[in-house]
Design an enzyme around this catalytic site. Structure first.
Site, PDB file in Angstrom:
ATOM      1  N   TYR A 109       0.895  -1.149   0.000  1.00 25.61           N
ATOM      2  CA  TYR A 109       0.000   0.000   0.000  1.00 25.61           C
ATOM      3  C   TYR A 109       0.937   1.202   0.000  1.00 25.61           C
ATOM      4  O   TYR A 109       1.872   1.265   0.809  1.00 25.61           O
ATOM      5  CB  TYR A 109      -0.880   0.055   1.246  1.00 25.61           C
ATOM      6  CG  TYR A 109      -1.789  -1.137   1.446  1.00 25.61           C
ATOM      7  CD1 TYR A 109      -2.388  -1.782   0.370  1.00 25.61           C
ATOM      8  CD2 TYR A 109      -2.055  -1.601   2.736  1.00 25.61           C
ATOM      9  CE1 TYR A 109      -3.230  -2.866   0.561  1.00 25.61           C
ATOM     10  CE2 TYR A 109      -2.900  -2.684   2.941  1.00 25.61           C
ATOM     11  CZ  TYR A 109      -3.487  -3.318   1.855  1.00 25.61           C
ATOM     12  OH  TYR A 109      -4.319  -4.384   2.054  1.00 25.61           O
ATOM     13  N   CYS A 112       1.529   2.747   3.494  1.00 23.31           N
ATOM     14  CA  CYS A 112       1.760   1.863   4.635  1.00 23.31           C
ATOM     15  C   CYS A 112       3.131   2.125   5.242  1.00 23.31           C
ATOM     16  O   CYS A 112       4.147   2.115   4.542  1.00 23.31           O
ATOM     17  CB  CYS A 112       1.658   0.411   4.167  1.00 23.31           C
ATOM     18  SG  CYS A 112       2.339  -0.795   5.315  1.00 23.31           S
ATOM     19  N   PHE A 114       5.004   0.288   7.176  1.00 20.84           N
ATOM     20  CA  PHE A 114       5.885  -0.873   7.096  1.00 20.84           C
ATOM     21  C   PHE A 114       6.417  -1.063   5.678  1.00 20.84           C
ATOM     22  O   PHE A 114       7.565  -1.451   5.481  1.00 20.84           O
ATOM     23  CB  PHE A 114       5.150  -2.124   7.574  1.00 20.84           C
ATOM     24  CG  PHE A 114       4.710  -2.025   9.008  1.00 20.84           C
ATOM     25  CD1 PHE A 114       5.643  -1.944  10.026  1.00 20.84           C
ATOM     26  CD2 PHE A 114       3.369  -1.994   9.340  1.00 20.84           C
ATOM     27  CE1 PHE A 114       5.258  -1.839  11.352  1.00 20.84           C
ATOM     28  CE2 PHE A 114       2.966  -1.896  10.661  1.00 20.84           C
ATOM     29  CZ  PHE A 114       3.909  -1.807  11.677  1.00 20.84           C
ATOM     30  N   CYS A 115       5.569  -0.784   4.685  1.00 12.97           N
ATOM     31  CA  CYS A 115       6.034  -0.832   3.291  1.00 12.97           C
ATOM     32  C   CYS A 115       7.096   0.232   3.059  1.00 12.97           C
ATOM     33  O   CYS A 115       8.079   0.005   2.344  1.00 12.97           O
ATOM     34  CB  CYS A 115       4.860  -0.624   2.336  1.00 12.97           C
ATOM     35  SG  CYS A 115       3.556  -1.876   2.457  1.00 12.97           S
TER      36      CYS A 115
END
Length: 334
Positions: A109, A112, A114-115
């Site tokens: 995403y 995001c 974490f991304c």
């Protein structure tokens, strides 16, 4: 630049991944020549353009019209080069050709956190990667995988999941002589990488959805950059913003946050204190903890919460150094 973090419905954070429970969620540059990008966007020279303008004005006042062109060209080149030399000493950390993956694909995403941790590492090590933007509602782009969260990183056909695990495995591949397994991870680095996953990320949602206007600001970005159909985009922007406004209040209670802005400022100040005067936690250049903090903060930097954070804390100088160190994205544009 990526500017938001958001969730299209009820979104939760679980151990370094973006999970989409009951409904759906998103926790969810132009490639200028390197020297120009560094000069224009590095942090110590936030006022680069205005200073260059003043410098040019002063010089032109003393020059004949016959030398105007040379003054402009010379001044711009000197300013750009000087800025680059002074502030890009921590530029990207290239990977030896024999350790560089042939194909890297990130399922993500866009906003995001974490991304964005994973992307910060890929960008810093200048590893080209393709991006597949996952539709947070249908998730059809990752139906092939048993793992139904993001990020998912495919490296030469190998699936990697969970942002922190991805980064560990990637580091072992590209730095086999200095990664875990041959040299133990620095205790300080490990501690603060854990702090990012277990503390810092939980402060973000209550801040970016603090008010209805801030929630709409976040979802305006998300729906513009996420993988939505036209109908999903309209629904997510307004229904998602309203939903997350209320969800953020529950998150405040869950994580014992009384004042979300104060918590964000405290986290920023805590990070600056940990540096102890060093340019980076890694010393002369960023380590994986630096990249983790930068990665999760990068999506909010130009939202109101991020602007407030930089204005009211000391984190701005470090963040600027990180922007310069990480440099332009290594993402391969489709």
């Amino acid at each position: 630049m990526r500017r938001a973090i958001g969730i299209a419905a009820v979104y939760r954070v679980v151990g370094g991944v973006a999970a989409v429970p009951e409904v759906s969620g998103i926790h969810t540059h132009n490639h200028l020549p390197r020297i120009f990008h560094a000069a224009l966007f590095s942090t110590k020279s936030q006022n680069f353009l205005s200073r260059t303008h003043c410098l040019l004005s002063n010089k032109l006042a003393d020059q004949s019209t016959g030398t105007v062109a040379r003054v402009i060209a010379g001044t711009m080149l000197f300013s750009l080069a000087a800025t680059t030399l002074a502030e890009e000493v921590h530029a990207k950390e290239p990977v030896q050709a024999k350790f560089r993956p042939d194909e890297v694909i990130l399922y993500q995403y866009e906003a995001c956190p974490f991304c964005n941790k994973v992307k910060a590492v890929l960008d810093y090590y200048d590893i080209p990667y393709k991006v597949v933007e996952v539709n947070p509602i249908s998730k059809k782009e990752i139906k092939w995988s048993d793992y139904k969260k993001v990020p998912i990183l495919m490296v030469d056909g190998e699936q990697m999941v969970d942002s922190s695990v991805i980064i560990d495995k990637l580091a072992q591949k590209i730095r086999p002589g200095v990664s875990a397994g041959s040299v133990p991870e620095d205790d300080e680095e490990k501690k603060w990488r854990g702090w990012v996953d277990n503390h810092l990320v939980h402060i973000l949602s209550p801040n970016i959805y603090r008010s209805s206007s801030e929630a709409l600001e976040s979802f305006d970005y998300i729906t513009s950059h996420g993988n939505f159909s036209f109908t999903e985009r309209l629904t997510a922007k307004y229904a998602g913003a309203v939903a997350m406004y209320f969800v953020s209040k529950k998150l405040k209670k869950k994580y014992n946050i009384t004042d979300e802005r104060a918590a964000l400022y405290e986290a920023a100040e805590t990070w600056v204190d940990v540096l102890k005067g060093r340019d980076f936690l890694g010393g002369a250049k960023p380590n994986l903890a630096d990249l983790a903090v930068f990665g999760v903060l990068r999506p909010i930097r130009h939202l109101k919460s991020g602007r407030d954070m930089v204005e009211h804390t000391r984190i701005g100088d470090w963040y600027t150094r990180m922007e310069s160190a990480v440099g332009v994205s290594s993402r391969i544009q489709a």
